[in-house]
Design a protein around this motif. Structure first.
Motif, PDB file in Angstrom:
ATOM      1  N   LYS A  26       0.847  -1.190   0.000  1.00 18.88           N
ATOM      2  CA  LYS A  26       0.000   0.000   0.000  1.00 18.88           C
ATOM      3  C   LYS A  26       0.881   1.238   0.000  1.00 18.88           C
ATOM      4  CE  LYS A  26      -3.588  -2.246   2.785  1.00 18.88           C
ATOM      5  NZ  LYS A  26      -4.306  -2.216   4.074  1.00 18.88           N
ATOM      6  N   GLU A  27       0.514   2.183  -0.811  1.00 17.25           N
ATOM      7  CA  GLU A  27       1.256   3.430  -0.846  1.00 17.25           C
ATOM      8  C   GLU A  27       1.269   4.071   0.543  1.00 17.25           C
ATOM      9  OE1 GLU A  27       1.436   7.522  -3.526  1.00 17.25           O
ATOM     10  OE2 GLU A  27      -0.437   6.406  -3.394  1.00 17.25           O
ATOM     11  N   GLY A  28       2.440   4.540   0.952  1.00 17.46           N
ATOM     12  CA  GLY A  28       2.565   5.165   2.262  1.00 17.46           C
ATOM     13  C   GLY A  28       3.160   4.259   3.314  1.00 17.46           C
ATOM     14  N   TYR A  29       3.271   2.937   3.021  1.00 18.72           N
ATOM     15  CA  TYR A  29       3.851   2.014   3.991  1.00 18.72           C
ATOM     16  C   TYR A  29       5.369   2.134   4.054  1.00 18.72           C
ATOM     17  CZ  TYR A  29      -0.313  -0.628   5.332  1.00 18.72           C
ATOM     18  OH  TYR A  29      -1.511  -1.009   5.867  1.00 18.72           O
ATOM     19  N   ASN A  30       5.976   2.572   2.934  1.00 17.81           N
ATOM     20  CA  ASN A  30       7.419   2.825   2.894  1.00 17.81           C
ATOM     21  C   ASN A  30       8.253   1.620   3.334  1.00 17.81           C
ATOM     22  OD1 ASN A  30       6.959   5.549   2.100  1.00 17.81           O
ATOM     23  ND2 ASN A  30       6.598   6.097   4.241  1.00 17.81           N
ATOM     24  N   GLN A  31       7.836   0.458   2.911  1.00 15.90           N
ATOM     25  CA  GLN A  31       8.573  -0.757   3.252  1.00 15.90           C
ATOM     26  C   GLN A  31       8.549  -1.697   2.055  1.00 15.90           C
ATOM     27  OE1 GLN A  31       7.375  -2.649   6.892  1.00 15.90           O
ATOM     28  NE2 GLN A  31       8.460  -4.549   6.447  1.00 15.90           N
ATOM     29  N   TYR A  32       9.711  -2.206   1.685  1.00 15.43           N
ATOM     30  CA  TYR A  32       9.781  -3.088   0.527  1.00 15.43           C
ATOM     31  C   TYR A  32       9.044  -4.394   0.819  1.00 15.43           C
ATOM     32  CZ  TYR A  32      11.546  -6.162  -3.106  1.00 15.43           C
ATOM     33  OH  TYR A  32      11.645  -7.048  -4.149  1.00 15.43           O
ATOM     34  N   PRO A  33       8.080  -4.749  -0.018  1.00 18.18           N
ATOM     35  CA  PRO A  33       7.307  -5.987   0.211  1.00 18.18           C
ATOM     36  C   PRO A  33       8.060  -7.206  -0.312  1.00 18.18           C
ATOM     37  CG  PRO A  33       6.447  -4.818  -1.692  1.00 18.18           C
ATOM     38  CD  PRO A  33       7.556  -3.961  -1.129  1.00 18.18           C
ATOM     39  N   SER A  34       8.884  -7.810   0.513  1.00 21.98           N
ATOM     40  CA  SER A  34       9.683  -8.957   0.099  1.00 21.98           C
ATOM     41  C   SER A  34       8.787 -10.142  -0.253  1.00 21.98           C
ATOM     42  CB  SER A  34      10.661  -9.363   1.206  1.00 21.98           C
ATOM     43  OG  SER A  34       9.955  -9.697   2.386  1.00 21.98           O
ATOM     44  N   GLY A  35       9.210 -10.896  -1.242  1.00 15.51           N
ATOM     45  CA  GLY A  35       8.457 -12.070  -1.654  1.00 15.51           C
ATOM     46  C   GLY A  35       7.179 -11.747  -2.398  1.00 15.51           C
ATOM     47  N   ASN A  36       7.066 -10.535  -2.897  1.00 17.87           N
ATOM     48  CA  ASN A  36       5.832 -10.150  -3.568  1.00 17.87           C
ATOM     49  C   ASN A  36       5.651 -10.894  -4.890  1.00 17.87           C
ATOM     50  OD1 ASN A  36       8.051  -8.717  -4.569  1.00 17.87           O
ATOM     51  ND2 ASN A  36       6.764  -7.091  -5.385  1.00 17.87           N
ATOM     52  N   LYS A  37       4.396 -11.236  -5.203  1.00 18.45           N
ATOM     53  CA  LYS A  37       4.065 -11.943  -6.432  1.00 18.45           C
ATOM     54  C   LYS A  37       3.375 -11.043  -7.435  1.00 18.45           C
ATOM     55  CE  LYS A  37       3.703 -16.418  -4.138  1.00 18.45           C
ATOM     56  NZ  LYS A  37       2.828 -17.586  -3.836  1.00 18.45           N
ATOM     57  N   SER A  38       3.295  -9.760  -7.117  1.00 19.16           N
ATOM     58  CA  SER A  38       2.702  -8.782  -8.015  1.00 19.16           C
ATOM     59  C   SER A  38       3.407  -7.446  -7.802  1.00 19.16           C
ATOM     60  CB  SER A  38       1.203  -8.627  -7.733  1.00 19.16           C
ATOM     61  OG  SER A  38       0.660  -7.560  -8.488  1.00 19.16           O
ATOM     62  N   ARG A  39       3.480  -6.643  -8.837  1.00 23.34           N
ATOM     63  CA  ARG A  39       4.098  -5.319  -8.719  1.00 23.34           C
ATOM     64  C   ARG A  39       3.071  -4.208  -8.525  1.00 23.34           C
ATOM     65  NH1 ARG A  39       9.390  -5.002  -9.664  1.00 23.34           N
ATOM     66  NH2 ARG A  39      10.441  -6.843 -10.520  1.00 23.34           N
ATOM     67  N   ILE A  40       1.804  -4.574  -8.465  1.00 18.59           N
ATOM     68  CA  ILE A  40       0.786  -3.556  -8.255  1.00 18.59           C
ATOM     69  C   ILE A  40       0.700  -3.198  -6.774  1.00 18.59           C
ATOM     70  CG2 ILE A  40      -1.228  -5.032  -7.815  1.00 18.59           C
ATOM     71  CD1 ILE A  40      -2.770  -3.182  -9.797  1.00 18.59           C
ATOM     72  N   ILE A  41       0.328  -1.969  -6.493  1.00 18.50           N
ATOM     73  CA  ILE A  41       0.101  -1.535  -5.114  1.00 18.50           C
ATOM     74  C   ILE A  41      -1.251  -0.835  -5.036  1.00 18.50           C
ATOM     75  CG2 ILE A  41       2.579  -1.223  -4.684  1.00 18.50           C
ATOM     76  CD1 ILE A  41       2.062   1.826  -4.805  1.00 18.50           C
ATOM     77  N   PHE A  42      -1.795  -0.786  -3.821  1.00 13.94           N
ATOM     78  CA  PHE A  42      -2.995   0.008  -3.594  1.00 13.94           C
ATOM     79  C   PHE A  42      -2.558   1.450  -3.337  1.00 13.94           C
ATOM     80  CE2 PHE A  42      -4.858  -4.150  -2.632  1.00 13.94           C
ATOM     81  CZ  PHE A  42      -6.121  -4.032  -3.200  1.00 13.94           C
ATOM     82  N   PRO A  43      -3.015   2.404  -4.133  1.00 12.53           N
ATOM     83  CA  PRO A  43      -2.641   3.804  -3.906  1.00 12.53           C
ATOM     84  C   PRO A  43      -3.459   4.414  -2.778  1.00 12.53           C
ATOM     85  CG  PRO A  43      -4.148   3.690  -5.741  1.00 12.53           C
ATOM     86  CD  PRO A  43      -3.903   2.261  -5.307  1.00 12.53           C
TER      87      PRO A  43
END
Length: 207
Positions: A26-43
């Motif tokens: 999610k935008e604003g979390y400022n933390q790299y999402p390790s192990g992510n299976k998608s490059r989309i984020i919730f704005p």
């Protein structure tokens, strides 16, 4: 495996990744999402508009589904293709004189009406349509459900799907969904995911 069984697997993967994206990306979390299976984020919305609230829409669901569709086809060597905003075979009347029709009709293709659009169509190796998909998020107006189910049930394609997610599912939400879905579902297969409980809402609950 049948066409439906393949698509069922894609839907399951889509909901699994949707859960991960909603919890980590999610935008604003400022933390790299390790192990992510998608490059989309919730704005997120602006501070002035909605105090940095996370925006939820059908677009995240749609793009995650496309990602999972591509990955599944590659992993399983399925020579399938897809089209977006695909024109329908039939013509429909969804409004009359600028007023939305609460009971939209399919025409006989000789009279009034016009071709509608389906969010996502799956095509086989001959480029023939083998499945149609409509996406929804949260809990839109009843007419939105009626219109999409009308297309999914009337189009000459055997496998049709209505896929959505909601923020949370209480008794009030279930009852609300019942009123929108139970009389319209027809041949279409209904899938709904609850972000809060991380569970699917079985269509049997809505009958």
């Amino acid at each position: 495996m049948t066409t439906h069984e393949h698509i069922e697997q894609i839907v399951e993967s889509t909901f699994k990744v949707l859960k991960e994206v909603h919890s980590k990306q999610k935008e604003g979390y400022n933390q790299y999402p390790s192990g992510n299976k998608s490059r989309i984020i919730f704005p997120q919305y602006s501070k002035e508009y909605r105090n940095r609230e996370t925006r939820l829409s059908e677009q995240e669901l749609r793009f995650i589904f496309v990602e999972q569709f591509n990955r599944y086809c590659e992993d399983n060597k399925l020579n399938w293709f897809y089209s977006v905003e695909t024109p329908t075979e039939h013509k429909y009347i969804f409004s009359e004189r600028g007023v939305k029709n609460s009971n939209p009709n399919m025409t006989d293709n000789k009279g009034e009406g016009q071709s509608a659009m389906v969010d996502f169509a799956i095509h086989d190796e001959t480029l023939k349509r083998i499945a149609l998909v409509e996406f929804k998020a949260l809990n839109p107006h009843k007419l939105s459900f009626i219109k999409d189910f009308k297309k999914l049930n009337a189009e000459p394609v055997e496998n049709t799907y209505f896929i959505m997610y909601i923020k949370s599912c209480g008794l009030r939400t279930i009852n609300n969904l019942k009123q929108k879905v139970k009389s319209s579902i027809g041949k279409a297969k209904f899938y709904c995911y609850d972000l809060e409980s991380c569970n699917r809402i079985d269509v049997e609950i809505l009958k």
